[in-house]
Structure formats: structure tokens, C-alpha cells
Design a protein around this motif. Sequence first.
Motif, PDB file in Angstrom:
ATOM      1  N   LYS A 186      19.372  72.070 -24.337  1.00 51.55           N
ATOM      2  CA  LYS A 186      18.549  73.467 -24.597  1.00 51.55           C
ATOM      3  C   LYS A 186      17.607  73.890 -23.317  1.00 51.55           C
ATOM      4  O   LYS A 186      16.923  74.904 -23.358  1.00 51.55           O
ATOM      5  N   GLU A 188      20.577  66.292 -26.611  1.00 56.48           N
ATOM      6  CA  GLU A 188      20.533  67.653 -27.262  1.00 56.48           C
ATOM      7  C   GLU A 188      19.460  68.397 -26.700  1.00 56.48           C
ATOM      8  O   GLU A 188      19.412  69.524 -26.538  1.00 56.48           O
ATOM      9  N   ALA A 189      18.194  67.835 -26.350  1.00 56.91           N
ATOM     10  CA  ALA A 189      17.050  68.397 -25.889  1.00 56.91           C
ATOM     11  C   ALA A 189      17.501  68.934 -24.407  1.00 56.91           C
ATOM     12  O   ALA A 189      16.971  69.981 -24.040  1.00 56.91           O
ATOM     13  N   GLN A 215      19.450  62.428 -29.137  1.00 58.66           N
ATOM     14  CA  GLN A 215      18.395  63.228 -29.267  1.00 58.66           C
ATOM     15  C   GLN A 215      17.994  63.799 -27.783  1.00 58.66           C
ATOM     16  O   GLN A 215      17.903  65.176 -27.829  1.00 58.66           O
ATOM     17  N   VAL A 216      18.193  63.029 -27.127  1.00 59.83           N
ATOM     18  CA  VAL A 216      17.511  63.396 -25.560  1.00 59.83           C
ATOM     19  C   VAL A 216      18.472  64.268 -24.846  1.00 59.83           C
ATOM     20  O   VAL A 216      18.099  65.480 -24.571  1.00 59.83           O
TER      21      VAL A 216
END
Length: 109
Positions: A105, A101-102, A98-99
Motif C-alpha cells: 500500500k 500487505e502494508a 500483514q507486513v
Amino acid sequence: AKSLGLPPCVRVTSPTFTLVHEYETEPRLVHADLYRLLEDERAVRELGLAPLRDDGALLVVEWGSSFERLLGGDALVLSLARDPRKVAISATGPRSGQVLEALRKIRVK
């Protein structure tokens, strides 16, 4: 470290001889260098990094791959290359995924 709120006047250096540097950021940043402990899991455990992580600290660990499971098993792994200069980032678990993926962005300016 600066993006977590560390003042620009504070230098971030490798904790090669002290093993751990802590910075009052949000979340708190804990920077460890485990090179001198590569064969000593007990010594790494005694540094108390896992409880700091459990309390919400962001751990940045140099030479940490052999202790990945001891430190929670869910990590972002940065691989550095000299020629050409390049950084590859991979995730080893759901939280780090998740980190990552962030991070993908975020546009670097």
C-alpha cells in the motif's frame, strides 16, 4: 533503516565479518549476515536473534533462508535478480503477510 528513523549520516553496511549490526531505530533494526554460518544452527542460535525479534526488533537477515524456522518461521523473503534487476517479496506466515500487505500500500517516491 532511514524510514525507521536512522539518521542520514549513519551508513548501513552488510555485517559480513561482524555477523550482526544493530541500529537504534523504532522499532530497533537488527541486520545479520549468516553466510559464514550456513551449516551451523548452534552458532546462529548463540547470536540471540530470536530473543531480539521476540522483544520487538525488526530482523533483516542475509542468507537466512536455511534458518527461517529457527528464527520464528514467519518472514518476508526477498529474492534478488540481476538481469533484469528485480526484487520479489513473499511472506511465509501471518505476521509477514500483514507486513507485506502494508508494504504494497506504500507508494515509493
